[in-house]
Design an enzyme around this catalytic site. Structure first.
Site, PDB file in Angstrom:
ATOM      1  N   PRO A 147       0.837  -1.213   0.000  1.00 14.69           N
ATOM      2  CG  PRO A 147      -0.523  -1.462   1.867  1.00 14.69           C
ATOM      3  CD  PRO A 147       0.717  -1.984   1.231  1.00 14.69           C
ATOM      4  CG  ASP A 148      -0.731   4.951  -1.700  1.00 15.19           C
ATOM      5  OD1 ASP A 148      -1.469   4.647  -0.743  1.00 15.19           O
ATOM      6  OD2 ASP A 148      -1.137   5.599  -2.677  1.00 15.19           O
ATOM      7  CG  PHE A 149       2.933   6.965   3.276  1.00 13.07           C
ATOM      8  CD1 PHE A 149       3.074   5.747   3.890  1.00 13.07           C
ATOM      9  CD2 PHE A 149       3.968   7.873   3.370  1.00 13.07           C
ATOM     10  CE1 PHE A 149       4.227   5.425   4.580  1.00 13.07           C
ATOM     11  CE2 PHE A 149       5.134   7.568   4.051  1.00 13.07           C
ATOM     12  CZ  PHE A 149       5.252   6.337   4.655  1.00 13.07           C
ATOM     13  NE  ARG A 150       0.834  12.266   2.486  1.00 13.51           N
ATOM     14  CZ  ARG A 150       2.128  11.971   2.508  1.00 13.51           C
ATOM     15  NH1 ARG A 150       2.613  11.135   1.622  1.00 13.51           N
ATOM     16  NH2 ARG A 150       2.929  12.491   3.407  1.00 13.51           N
ATOM     17  CG  ASN A 221       8.775   3.522  -3.397  1.00 18.49           C
ATOM     18  OD1 ASN A 221       8.178   4.448  -2.843  1.00 18.49           O
ATOM     19  ND2 ASN A 221       8.371   2.984  -4.522  1.00 18.49           N
ATOM     20  CG  ASP A 223       9.405  -1.038  -2.356  1.00 21.97           C
ATOM     21  OD1 ASP A 223      10.443  -0.909  -3.022  1.00 21.97           O
ATOM     22  OD2 ASP A 223       8.298  -0.605  -2.740  1.00 21.97           O
TER      23      ASP A 223
HETATM   24  P1  CNA Z   1       2.095   8.718  -1.110  1.00 18.88           P
HETATM   25  O1  CNA Z   1       2.029  10.033  -0.458  1.00 18.88           O
HETATM   26  O2  CNA Z   1       1.316   7.605  -0.539  1.00 18.88           O
HETATM   27  O3  CNA Z   1       1.620   8.959  -2.628  1.00 18.88           O
HETATM   28  C1  CNA Z   1       1.495   7.914  -3.530  1.00 18.88           C
HETATM   29  C2  CNA Z   1       0.937   8.477  -4.817  1.00 18.88           C
HETATM   30  O4  CNA Z   1       0.872   7.459  -5.770  1.00 18.88           O
HETATM   31  C3  CNA Z   1      -0.457   9.054  -4.657  1.00 18.88           C
HETATM   32  O5  CNA Z   1      -0.544  10.251  -5.374  1.00 18.88           O
HETATM   33  C4  CNA Z   1      -1.342   7.957  -5.263  1.00 18.88           C
HETATM   34  O6  CNA Z   1      -2.525   8.466  -5.833  1.00 18.88           O
HETATM   35  C5  CNA Z   1      -0.443   7.412  -6.325  1.00 18.88           C
HETATM   36  N1  CNA Z   1      -0.724   6.027  -6.633  1.00 18.88           N
HETATM   37  C6  CNA Z   1      -0.819   4.985  -5.780  1.00 18.88           C
HETATM   38  N2  CNA Z   1      -1.054   3.851  -6.449  1.00 18.88           N
HETATM   39  C7  CNA Z   1      -1.111   4.197  -7.765  1.00 18.88           C
HETATM   40  C8  CNA Z   1      -1.342   3.467  -8.964  1.00 18.88           C
HETATM   41  N3  CNA Z   1      -1.543   2.147  -8.956  1.00 18.88           N
HETATM   42  N4  CNA Z   1      -1.357   4.129 -10.132  1.00 18.88           N
HETATM   43  C9  CNA Z   1      -1.147   5.468 -10.164  1.00 18.88           C
HETATM   44  N5  CNA Z   1      -0.927   6.209  -9.071  1.00 18.88           N
HETATM   45  C10 CNA Z   1      -0.909   5.577  -7.887  1.00 18.88           C
HETATM   46  O7  CNA Z   1       3.598   8.223  -1.269  1.00 18.88           O
HETATM   47  P2  CNA Z   1       4.885   9.057  -1.683  1.00 18.88           P
HETATM   48  O8  CNA Z   1       5.814   8.088  -2.274  1.00 18.88           O
HETATM   49  O9  CNA Z   1       4.586  10.280  -2.434  1.00 18.88           O
HETATM   50  O10 CNA Z   1       5.406   9.509  -0.273  1.00 18.88           O
HETATM   51  C11 CNA Z   1       6.677   9.359   0.027  1.00 18.88           C
HETATM   52  C12 CNA Z   1       6.855   8.379   1.182  1.00 18.88           C
HETATM   53  C13 CNA Z   1       6.055   7.154   1.046  1.00 18.88           C
HETATM   54  C14 CNA Z   1       8.240   7.906   1.188  1.00 18.88           C
HETATM   55  O11 CNA Z   1       8.925   8.475   2.246  1.00 18.88           O
HETATM   56  C15 CNA Z   1       8.220   6.381   1.320  1.00 18.88           C
HETATM   57  O12 CNA Z   1       9.134   5.966   2.267  1.00 18.88           O
HETATM   58  C16 CNA Z   1       6.855   6.070   1.721  1.00 18.88           C
HETATM   59  N6  CNA Z   1       6.305   4.799   1.339  1.00 18.88           N
HETATM   60  C17 CNA Z   1       7.025   3.890   0.673  1.00 18.88           C
HETATM   61  C18 CNA Z   1       6.466   2.689   0.312  1.00 18.88           C
HETATM   62  C19 CNA Z   1       7.300   1.708  -0.421  1.00 18.88           C
HETATM   63  O13 CNA Z   1       8.508   1.659  -0.228  1.00 18.88           O
HETATM   64  N7  CNA Z   1       6.690   0.902  -1.283  1.00 18.88           N
HETATM   65  C20 CNA Z   1       5.138   2.417   0.641  1.00 18.88           C
HETATM   66  C21 CNA Z   1       4.426   3.367   1.348  1.00 18.88           C
HETATM   67  C22 CNA Z   1       5.015   4.548   1.693  1.00 18.88           C
END
Ligand code: CNA
Length: 459
Positions: A147-150, A221, A223
């Protein structure tokens, strides 16, 4: 800029004094580029395509947030993070109550065959884009099951509710961690490398490298999927650290990463053998230094001829401000579910392109335009079969380190990440700058001379 003063930090979105949401086009440097008239001419022609797309965007009715509950109440004394993706104009600081990220029910994604993807695809095929910088966030890994964050409902922040965090970002607050490491450990269990596999988007970036077009990937990321898919270490900047190493959060004594992982995965609390404080994987927390490698951007961004921004809400600084450090003639392509940062501006900056919708869908359409789809599918199939081919750090020259799948997967366990560097006195070592050694770019282009806001962020 005196880089020795820079301490990279994650910003609590919108919270003074660290408000740092990026808005507006922000084109800090645009020196004339001698000898690049042909390039500019083509870009001028092609930019007309995106103008028509912008018109479509302007006339499309925008839906208001259908669920006002999906909002984030910031910590006391801070203003709301994020931006009004429903129609706020550039330069605004959103008011409290604005959703942190757009609900899925936003206006349908655009898929015009003559839109952003075709424009960029055509430029790549013309050989005009050879130094691509990718900026990536959590959205590139959601297709891998992380999952993403927001994203409301599914985002990791929403899943931390059980810990009664004062505000979601507290999970990355070192003081909070010191009092109660459980919320972060819970998140860590979800994100530790090994549980998930790279997806189509990661392999697209690998193919970008295989074609000799990737200048650098900057990822937020943690991960480890970029390394796992074979993107060589020298092409990758893990801007927010990784789980590949660990140390005491108090005295910074190194701690074996595998032992930390074992303890955290079994709900234990690894403690420092030197001072008994809690051990933390070297993921960068708010107020901590970013890895030294991050500051490579001072050399990379002036050389970039395409910026691809993928799957990030651009709400964490200083990373978010990187989008504003390419020359104004450089096309920027946003692939995301919704407009973020400077792409919220209407009309878009000339040479800004965005394709809204699911990333795998957008990226696979771009890959098809470029004729790379089969290659990416082959890599995905190889991953399934455990026969991922070796990757070279310099695919064009044939030189560079070979990396087989086993190596690339196991890199997650090696010390790739940087925790905040420490001097012998225990204090932080100043971040190094690559600027001095980089006053003239090998290709003769002017480096970025004006200094973006990120350089002013001292902690
Ligand atoms: P965020 O703030 O959660 O934003 C993610 C963005 O991606 C949002 O605008 C979503 O709408 C968009 N999004 C999510 N899924 C999709 C998809 N399938 N298709 C198109 N768009 C999509 O996360 P950010 O990366 O902007 O924030 C930075 C943080 C998140 C970093 O410091 C990371 O450490 C942290 N993070 C990392 C992971 C990981 O490593 N996979 C997971 C969750 C959070």
């Amino acid at each position: 800029a005196d880089m020795s003063k820079v301490r990279g930090r994650r910003e609590r979105c919108g919270g003074p004094p660290s408000v740092a949401v990026v808005h507006g086009s922000g084109t800090p440097c645009d020196p004339a580029q001698p000898g690049r008239a042909t390039h500019s001419g083509i870009l001028d022609d092609l930019s007309l395509m995106s103008v028509s797309e912008q018109q479509t965007l302007l006339t499309r009715p925008r839906r208001r947030n259908p669920n006002p509950d999906l909002t984030f109440t910031p910590p006391r004394g801070s203003s709301q993070a994020g931006a009004d993706v429903h129609g706020g104009s550039s330069g605004c600081v959103p008011s409290p109550g604005t959703p942190l990220s757009g609900p899925v029910s936003r206006a349908p994604p655009r898929s015009s065959p003559r839109g952003a993807l075709h424009t960029i695809g055509r430029l790549v095929k013309l050989g005009r884009l050879r130094n691509v910088v990718v900026l990536a966030g959590a959205g590139i890994s959601t297709a891998s099951g992380i999952p993403d964050f927001r994203t409301p409902g599914t985002g990791l922040y929403a899943n931390l509710a059980k810990y009664n965090l004062p505000y979601p970002e507290a999970v990355f607050d070192v003081d909070f961690f010191s009092d109660d490491p459980r919320p972060f450990y819970s998140l860590a269990k979800e994100l530790y490398p090994g549980r998930h596999r790279p997806n189509y988007v990661h392999y697209f970036i690998r193919v970008l490298h295989q074609k000799g077009l990737l200048l650098r990937m900057y990822s937020q990321n943690i991960d480890g999927l970029e390394k796992m898919c074979g993107i060589p270490e020298d092409k990758l900047v893990e801007a927010h650290g990784t789980f590949a190493s660990a140390s005491c959060h108090l005295c910074y004594t190194a701690f074996p990463a595998e032992e930390a992982k074992k303890a955290i995965m079994s709900d234990g609390v690894p403690t420092c053998s030197f001072c008994s404080a809690t051990v933390k994987p070297n993921v960068v927390f708010f107020g901590e230094d970013l890895p030294e490698k991050y500051f490579q951007h001072a050399r990379d961004f002036p050389r970039a001829d395409l910026l691809m921004i993928m799957g990030t809400s651009l709400q964490i600084e200083p990373f978010a401000s990187l989008v504003n450090t390419v020359r104004s003639t450089v096309p920027r392509l946003l692939l995301n579910r919704h407009a973020v940062g400077p792409f919220e501006r209407k009309p878009l900056r000339r040479r800004d392109y965005m394709e809204l919708g699911d990333l795998v869908d957008s990226v696979s359409r771009l890959a098809r335009i470029l004729g790379w789809h089969a290659e990416i599918q082959d890599l995905l199939n190889s991953q399934e079969g455990g026969t991922l081919p070796a990757m070279m750090s310099d695919p064009q020259s044939g030189e560079g380190e070979q990396m087989d799948q086993q190596q690339s997967s196991s890199l997650g366990a090696e010390a790739q990440a940087r925790r905040p560097a420490q001097s012998s006195s225990g204090g932080p070592v100043p971040s190094c700058s690559s600027e001095e050694s980089d006053s003239s770019e090998p290709d003769g282009r002017n480096p970025v001379t004006s200094v973006p806001s990120i350089y002013g962020r001292l902690v």
